[in-house]
Design an enzyme around this catalytic site. Structure first.
Site, short mmCIF file in Angstrom:
data_model
loop_
_atom_site.label_atom_id
_atom_site.label_comp_id
_atom_site.label_asym_id
_atom_site.label_seq_id
_atom_site.Cartn_x
_atom_site.Cartn_y
_atom_site.Cartn_z
N ASP A 30 0.42 -0.21 4.37
CA ASP A 30 -0.97 -0.13 3.94
C ASP A 30 -1.85 -0.91 4.75
O ASP A 30 -1.79 -1.79 5.36
CB ASP A 30 -0.74 -0.88 2.59
CG ASP A 30 -2.13 -0.76 1.67
OD1 ASP A 30 -1.92 0.05 0.76
OD2 ASP A 30 -3.33 -0.99 2.21
N ILE A 31 -3.22 -0.49 4.79
CA ILE A 31 -4.07 -0.83 5.79
C ILE A 31 -4.71 -1.91 5.42
O ILE A 31 -5.23 -2.87 6.18
CB ILE A 31 -5.18 0.18 6.14
CG1 ILE A 31 -6.12 0.14 7.34
CG2 ILE A 31 -6.14 0.45 4.72
CD1 ILE A 31 -6.92 1.29 7.78
N ASN A 85 -0.07 3.52 -8.83
CA ASN A 85 -1.23 3.39 -9.43
C ASN A 85 -1.68 4.79 -9.90
O ASN A 85 -1.64 5.74 -9.10
CB ASN A 85 -2.53 2.78 -8.60
CG ASN A 85 -2.21 1.36 -8.56
OD1 ASN A 85 -1.67 0.68 -9.21
ND2 ASN A 85 -2.47 0.83 -7.31
N GLY A 91 -6.15 2.52 -11.78
CA GLY A 91 -6.80 1.86 -10.39
C GLY A 91 -6.49 2.89 -9.11
O GLY A 91 -6.37 2.34 -8.14
N GLN A 92 -5.94 3.94 -9.34
CA GLN A 92 -5.91 4.94 -8.24
C GLN A 92 -7.04 5.30 -7.55
O GLN A 92 -8.26 5.80 -8.13
CB GLN A 92 -5.09 6.09 -8.77
CG GLN A 92 -4.81 7.24 -7.69
CD GLN A 92 -3.85 8.48 -8.05
OE1 GLN A 92 -3.48 8.70 -9.19
NE2 GLN A 92 -3.48 9.38 -7.25
N HIS A 98 1.27 8.13 -4.06
CA HIS A 98 1.51 7.24 -3.25
C HIS A 98 2.26 5.78 -3.98
O HIS A 98 1.76 5.73 -4.68
CB HIS A 98 0.72 6.46 -2.07
CG HIS A 98 -0.67 6.23 -2.88
ND1 HIS A 98 -1.50 7.06 -3.20
CD2 HIS A 98 -1.21 5.05 -3.20
CE1 HIS A 98 -2.67 6.35 -3.64
NE2 HIS A 98 -2.56 5.10 -4.03
N HIS A 100 3.37 2.27 -3.96
CA HIS A 100 3.44 1.13 -3.13
C HIS A 100 4.52 0.42 -3.15
O HIS A 100 5.35 0.14 -4.38
CB HIS A 100 2.22 0.13 -3.81
CG HIS A 100 0.95 0.80 -3.73
ND1 HIS A 100 -0.11 0.33 -2.86
CD2 HIS A 100 0.50 1.55 -4.66
CE1 HIS A 100 -1.19 0.63 -3.28
NE2 HIS A 100 -1.04 1.62 -4.32
P1 AMP Z 1 -4.40 3.20 -4.71
O1 AMP Z 1 -5.74 2.31 -5.00
O2 AMP Z 1 -3.26 2.81 -5.45
O3 AMP Z 1 -4.98 4.69 -4.87
O4 AMP Z 1 -4.18 2.78 -3.30
C1 AMP Z 1 -4.62 3.28 -1.99
C2 AMP Z 1 -4.30 2.37 -1.01
O5 AMP Z 1 -4.29 3.15 0.24
C3 AMP Z 1 -4.70 1.11 -0.82
O6 AMP Z 1 -3.79 0.09 -1.01
C4 AMP Z 1 -5.36 1.09 0.59
O7 AMP Z 1 -5.45 0.06 1.14
C5 AMP Z 1 -4.57 2.25 1.27
N1 AMP Z 1 -5.16 3.03 2.41
C6 AMP Z 1 -6.32 3.89 2.32
N2 AMP Z 1 -6.54 4.16 3.61
C7 AMP Z 1 -5.35 3.96 4.20
C8 AMP Z 1 -5.14 4.22 5.49
N3 AMP Z 1 -5.64 4.96 6.51
N4 AMP Z 1 -3.80 3.96 6.12
C9 AMP Z 1 -2.92 2.93 5.22
N5 AMP Z 1 -3.44 2.61 4.05
C10 AMP Z 1 -4.55 3.11 3.42
#
Ligand code: AMP
Length: 112
Positions: A30-31, A85, A91-92, A98, A100
């Protein structure tokens, strides 16, 4: 073709280092990590959320088994948390399912 970020990662348009993969899913960092280990597992085929994913046993199984495998590869021998999420209240923020994988510290409960 979808233009969301995870579609681009799944299709190889955006290259990220893969922590683990199988025939149907990939795992990457995760970024914006919320724990010492914070990975994301996505299917190679797009599903909007876990409700859609759960209707496809092949991809659901692949995502879950890769999440477990990635947790093991990351050394999370003391436990970890898997989170999907889902939707606005869940909170998606990315409209591509995806999972986590969180660990590396003692995680609190309940989540916010
Ligand atoms: P959610 O809030 O459950 O939809 O999670 C989305 C997740 O994607 C968040 O934890 C972000 O930090 C992560 N995210 C968004 N863009 C990227 C990316 N380019 N590479 C890795 N993680 C990302």
């Amino acid at each position: 073709m979808s233009d969301d970020i995870f579609s681009k990662i799944a299709q190889g348009e955006i290259e990220v280092p893969l922590v683990d993969s199988n025939e149907y899913a990939v795992a990457f960092a995760d970024i914006n990590p919320q724990a010492p280990v914070h990975l994301l597992v996505i299917p190679k085929k797009k599903f909007l959320n876990v409700t859609e994913l759960a209707a496809d046993s092949t991809y659901m199984q692949a995502v879950m088994s890769l999440a477990v495998s990635a947790a093991s590869k990351a050394g999370l021998t003391n436990g970890y948390r898997l989170v999907f999420n889902t939707g606005q209240d869940g909170g998606q923020t990315v409209p591509y399912v995806h999972c986590h994988v969180l660990g590396g510290r003692s995680l609190t409960w309940p989540p916010g």
